[in-house]
Scaffold this motif. Structure first.
Motif, PDB file in Angstrom:
ATOM      1  N   ASN A  15     115.009  35.072 137.821  1.00 57.74           N
ATOM      2  CA  ASN A  15     114.387  33.852 137.309  1.00 57.74           C
ATOM      3  C   ASN A  15     114.666  33.647 135.826  1.00 57.74           C
ATOM      4  OD1 ASN A  15     113.362  33.135 139.780  1.00 57.74           O
ATOM      5  ND2 ASN A  15     111.394  34.148 139.447  1.00 57.74           N
ATOM      6  N   LYS A  18     118.133  32.383 135.645  1.00 51.48           N
ATOM      7  CA  LYS A  18     118.191  31.001 136.137  1.00 51.48           C
ATOM      8  C   LYS A  18     117.687  30.028 135.080  1.00 51.48           C
ATOM      9  CE  LYS A  18     117.697  31.828 141.104  1.00 51.48           C
ATOM     10  NZ  LYS A  18     116.743  31.797 142.236  1.00 51.48           N
ATOM     11  N   LYS A  19     116.600  30.411 134.424  1.00 49.42           N
ATOM     12  CA  LYS A  19     116.060  29.535 133.372  1.00 49.42           C
ATOM     13  C   LYS A  19     117.071  29.331 132.260  1.00 49.42           C
ATOM     14  CE  LYS A  19     111.153  30.098 134.010  1.00 49.42           C
ATOM     15  NZ  LYS A  19     110.070  31.048 133.774  1.00 49.42           N
ATOM     16  N   LEU A  56     122.027  37.001 142.730  1.00 48.25           N
ATOM     17  CA  LEU A  56     122.476  35.721 142.153  1.00 48.25           C
ATOM     18  C   LEU A  56     123.832  35.331 142.733  1.00 48.25           C
ATOM     19  CD1 LEU A  56     121.493  36.101 138.381  1.00 48.25           C
ATOM     20  CD2 LEU A  56     120.510  34.478 140.006  1.00 48.25           C
ATOM     21  N   GLU A  59     123.396  33.908 146.071  1.00 48.61           N
ATOM     22  CA  GLU A  59     122.941  32.515 146.004  1.00 48.61           C
ATOM     23  C   GLU A  59     124.016  31.606 145.416  1.00 48.61           C
ATOM     24  OE1 GLU A  59     119.136  32.205 144.051  1.00 48.61           O
ATOM     25  OE2 GLU A  59     118.205  33.642 145.424  1.00 48.61           O
ATOM     26  N   LEU A  61     125.320  31.444 142.524  1.00 48.07           N
ATOM     27  CA  LEU A  61     125.110  30.949 141.161  1.00 48.07           C
ATOM     28  C   LEU A  61     126.035  31.634 140.162  1.00 48.07           C
ATOM     29  CD1 LEU A  61     121.241  30.773 141.201  1.00 48.07           C
ATOM     30  CD2 LEU A  61     122.828  28.856 141.092  1.00 48.07           C
ATOM     31  N   LEU A  82     120.062  23.812 141.430  1.00 47.76           N
ATOM     32  CA  LEU A  82     119.221  24.870 140.894  1.00 47.76           C
ATOM     33  C   LEU A  82     118.132  24.270 140.016  1.00 47.76           C
ATOM     34  CD1 LEU A  82     118.607  27.857 140.240  1.00 47.76           C
ATOM     35  CD2 LEU A  82     120.264  27.699 138.388  1.00 47.76           C
ATOM     36  N   MET A  86     114.135  24.633 140.785  1.00 46.33           N
ATOM     37  CA  MET A  86     113.170  25.297 139.915  1.00 46.33           C
ATOM     38  C   MET A  86     112.077  24.337 139.475  1.00 46.33           C
ATOM     39  SD  MET A  86     114.875  28.370 137.806  1.00 46.33           S
ATOM     40  CE  MET A  86     113.354  29.252 137.706  1.00 46.33           C
TER      41      MET A  86
END
Lengths: 120, 232
Positions: A15, A18-19, A56, A59, A61, A82, A86
């Protein structure tokens, strides 16, 4: 990065990355820090960071180039998705908590509208 | 998976107490395992048996498929929970002492670690603070190219800055070819380092498992679980 108690560490690291991707701190094609760098920065077992990277990758990404490192994908559609996902997660959580406080949907919308005008 | 440690039915009795009561524990190669428990739970006894400093009363202990003895001591690098250097030594003497004593000691690595820890080679052992002691001892222990590192309370009683340095050194030194066993009761500070945790209570294993699985299944940190298991 602060770890909370509820989630496995590898998910929290996912996470966190991802942020960074959504916020544009990590852009398409950028190299992620090496497993060792990140584990040292976060004070986390390298195996855990490795697992985050693998998930990741699953997924779609990030991708790994042998001997080069791990990179953020350049596909804008995936990154846009994405971002949506989120945002959705945060909204779900927000609405759930607001409903627990007894607000109905109209009231919630009002609050958000007012917040926007206040913010301006 | 190959096993670095195999323990079966391990019991250790002192004159009128049982420190370890029939422990079974296998540890796979390349893992970082946390042995967690309050004072008097048997952690240090277990570790001293692995390091070859104590003999068990009953049971089997094998490291890298060998009974504890000369061979296992040559592949185990052990950090005791107290100072093991002489007071008259300077840090430089300590380096020489270690390199004379252990064939697998890597002087270059030791020098890098000491630099990372900001320790000056000319300091004398009796001039060091508690945190500096831990940093020096850990640097020496990690500078051996061992198959198994056993660290007994590596961050007990050190300040937060020294603690971070020590955690960094442990992480940076870790590699897939070696394994680590770390005891601590400072669970919160160290739990993110562990692949696996073992909760030791009154000489028996209360709970063990993959750290991430335990978090997932219980929705709790290892620290919270620890408090649940050992709390009154």
């Amino acid at each position: 990065m602060e770890f909370t108690d509820k989630l496995p560490i590898y998910i929290q690291i996912m996470n966190y990355l991802k942020k960074k991707i959504i916020a544009g701190e990590l852009k398409g094609g950028d190299k992620l820090p090496s497993v060792r760098e990140l584990s040292s920065e976060l004070k986390v077992n390298p195996n855990t960071v490795q697992r985050s990277y693998q998930e990741l990758e699953r997924e779609n990404l990030v991708y790994t180039q042998r001997g080069m490192g791990t990179f953020v994908v350049e596909d804008q559609k995936i990154l846009a998705n994405l971002r949506k996902e989120m945002a959705q997660e945060i909204i779900n959580k927000f609405i759930k908590e607001m409903k627990e406080l007894g607000f109905n949907s109209d009231e919630i919308i009002d609050i958000i509208k007012n917040y926007r005008t206040e913010g301006k | 998976m190959e096993k670095i440690v195999e323990i079966k039915g391990l019991t250790k009795r002192y004159i009128n107490t049982i420190a370890l009561n029939g422990i079974d524990l296998d540890i796979e190669k390349g893992r970082v395992v946390g042995i967690l428990g309050p004072n008097g739970s048997g952690k240090t006894t277990l570790i001293k048996i692995l390091a070859g400093l104590l003999r068990q009363s009953k049971g089997d202990v094998r490291i890298d498929s060998h009974n504890v003895g000369v061979y296992t001591k040559s592949i185990v690098s052990y950090l005791p929970d107290r100072n093991f250097l002489y007071n008259w030594m300077s840090i430089e003497d300590a380096l020489k002492f270690y390199s004379d004593f252990y064939k697998d000691f890597d002087m270059k690595r030791a020098e890098n670690l000491l630099e990372f820890m900001n320790l000056d080679n000319n300091l004398k052992v009796n001039q060091l603070s508690k945190g500096m002691h831990e940093k020096l001892n850990l640097s020496l222990v990690l500078s051996r190219k061992a198959k198994l590192y056993i660290l007994d309370e590596p961050i007990a009683g050190v300040d937060p800055v020294a603690r971070d340095k020590i955690l960094d050194a442990i992480i940076n030194n870790y590699n897939e070819d070696s394994s680590m066993i770390i005891t601590t009761h400072l669970v919160r500070d160290m739990e993110n380092l562990f692949d696996e945790v073992v909760f030791l209570k009154e000489g028996t294993i209360k709970l063990r498992g993959e750290a991430e699985k335990l978090r997932e299944e219980n929705g709790k940190s290892i620290d919270e679980l620890y408090k649940e298991v050992f709390g009154e």
